[in-house]
Design an enzyme around this catalytic site. Structure first.
Site, PDB file in Angstrom:
ATOM      1  N   ASN A 137       0.827  -1.222   0.000  1.00  9.82           N
ATOM      2  CA  ASN A 137       0.000   0.000   0.000  1.00  9.82           C
ATOM      3  C   ASN A 137       0.859   1.269   0.000  1.00  9.82           C
ATOM      4  O   ASN A 137       0.342   2.363   0.223  1.00  9.82           O
ATOM      5  CB  ASN A 137      -0.953  -0.011   1.199  1.00  9.82           C
ATOM      6  CG  ASN A 137      -0.213   0.015   2.539  1.00  9.82           C
ATOM      7  OD1 ASN A 137       1.010   0.063   2.577  1.00  9.82           O
ATOM      8  ND2 ASN A 137      -0.959  -0.018   3.632  1.00  9.82           N
ATOM      9  N   GLU A 144       1.292   4.428   7.427  1.00 13.04           N
ATOM     10  CA  GLU A 144       0.268   3.933   6.512  1.00 13.04           C
ATOM     11  C   GLU A 144      -0.250   5.081   5.642  1.00 13.04           C
ATOM     12  O   GLU A 144      -0.043   6.257   5.972  1.00 13.04           O
ATOM     13  CB  GLU A 144      -0.883   3.323   7.328  1.00 13.04           C
ATOM     14  CG  GLU A 144      -0.472   2.150   8.225  1.00 13.04           C
ATOM     15  CD  GLU A 144      -0.223   0.860   7.439  1.00 13.04           C
ATOM     16  OE1 GLU A 144       0.175   0.913   6.258  1.00 13.04           O
ATOM     17  OE2 GLU A 144      -0.413  -0.232   8.025  1.00 13.04           O
TER      18      GLU A 144
END
Ligand code: F6R
EC number: 3.5.99.6
Length: 268
Positions: A137, A144
C-alpha cells in the site's frame, strides 16, 4: 531519486549490502537505520557473510530500527527486536547496547516514548543510512497511507491491508498486534541517505506510485521524492510497472562510473 534495477532479488540484496558495507567501513561512528520484514532478510544474510569473511565490522555502529509492535515484549518471537537478533545482531560484532527500536512497554506513554526516540536519534548524530522496505500500500515503516508527511516517531494503527499482508507471519491462534510504534516520515527524511529495497510483482504498483506518482500522503513512500539522496533498489518484477526503465538502466551505468571515481557517499 536514484532507481537501480536488477535481474533478481539476490542482486538487490548484494547491492544494498555494498551500500551498508561502504558506510560502516568508511565512517568512524556510523548510524544505521534498519528495517524488518521479508525484503531485508537477504541483505542481512549478505552482511553476516561479509562479517564472517572479515570484510566488515559493526563494532562502532549504532542502529535504530524503524518500528516495533505494541503489546508484545521483546522476548516474544514476533517482536522486531527478536527478528533483528535472529537475522543480524546475534551473528555480527555489533554492541547490542547500541541497537535501538522504538519500544513502548506496558505502562509507558507512547507519546513520550516517541519523543524520546527522536531525541536518541539526534543525540547519536542522526541516521547516516536508513534501510527501507515498502508495503504493497506504499507504506514505509508503519506510516500507513494518509500518514502526515511531517510525522515523527509515534503510535500508529495498522491498516487492514497491512494486517492481512503480515498475517502470514502469525499462526492462527497467535496474537497479532494492531498497533505499532514507528519512525515518522519526517524522521525517515532526516536520514542522510535512504535505501529502499523492493522485490516481487506485488510491490510493482507501490513502486510506480512512489517513483512517478504524485507526492501524496496516500503513498507515504512518495515522500522520498523530497529526499536528496534516495536510492531505490528493485528487481525486475518490482520495477515492472515503471515507464522509462531504459533511462534508469543507462543512468545507473553512468552512476557506477561516478561512484567508482568519487565513492558512493558524498556528505556523511
Ligand atoms: C518493517 C517495515 C515495513 C516493511 C514493509 C514491507 O520494519 O517498516 O514498512 O518494510 O511492510 O515488508 P516486506 O519486506 O515483508 O514485504
Amino acid at each position: 531519486m536514484q532507481v537501480i534495477i536488477f535481474d533478481d532479488a539476490q542482486q538487490v540484496a548484494d547491492n544494498a549490502a555494498q551500500w551498508v558495507a561502504e558506510l560502516i567501513t568508511k565512517k568512524t561512528n556510523p548510524v544505521l537505520g534498519l528495517a524488518t520484514g521479508s525484503t531485508p532478510i537477504s541483505l542481512y544474510q549478505q552482511l553476516v557473510l561479509k562479517y564472517q569473511a572479515g570484510e566488515i565490522s559493526f563494532k562502532n555502529t549504532t542502529s535504530f530500527n524503524l518500528d516495533e509492535y505494541l503489546g508484545i515484549d521483546e522476548d516474544n518471537s514476533q517482536s522486531y527486536r527478536h527478528f533483528m537478533n535472529e537475522n543480524l545482531f546475534n551473528h555480527v560484532d555489533i554492541n547490542k547496547a547500541k541497537t535501538f527500536l522504538p519500544t513502548c512497554s506496558q505502562g509507558e506513554n507512547p507519546r513520550e516514548q516517541g519523543l524520546r526516540y527522536e531525541e536518541m536519534i539526534n543525540n547519536a548524530g542522526g541516521i547516516d543510512l536508513q534501510i527501507l522496505g515498502i508495503g504493497a500500500n506504499g507504506h514505509i515503516g508503519f506510516n500507513e497511507p494518509t500518514s502526515s508527511l511531517a510525522s515523527r516517531t509515534r503510535i500508529k494503527t495498522l491498516t487492514q491491508q497491512t494486517l492481512s499482508d503480515n498475517s502470514r507471519l502469525f499462526s492462527p491462534d497467535e496474537f497479532q498486534p494492531t498497533l505499532a510504534m514507528t519512525m515518522g516520515i519526517a524522521t525517515i527524511l532526516d536520514a542522510r541517505y535512504v535505501l529502499l529495497m523492493a522485490t516481487g510483482e506485488n510491490k510493482a504498483k507501490a513502486v510506480k506510485d512512489m517513483v512517478t506518482g504524485a507526492l501524496s500522503a496516500v503513498c507515504p513512500a512518495s515522500a522520498l521524492q523530497m529526499h536528496e539522496n534516495a536510492i531505490v533498489v528493485l528487481d525486475k518484477a518490482a520495477a515492472s510497472q515503471l515507464d522509462d526503465k531504459e533511462y534508469y538502466l543507462w543512468a545507473d551505468k553512468q552512476n557506477n562510473k561516478i561512484n567508482e571515481e568519487f565513492g558512493l557517499y558524498h556528505n556523511y
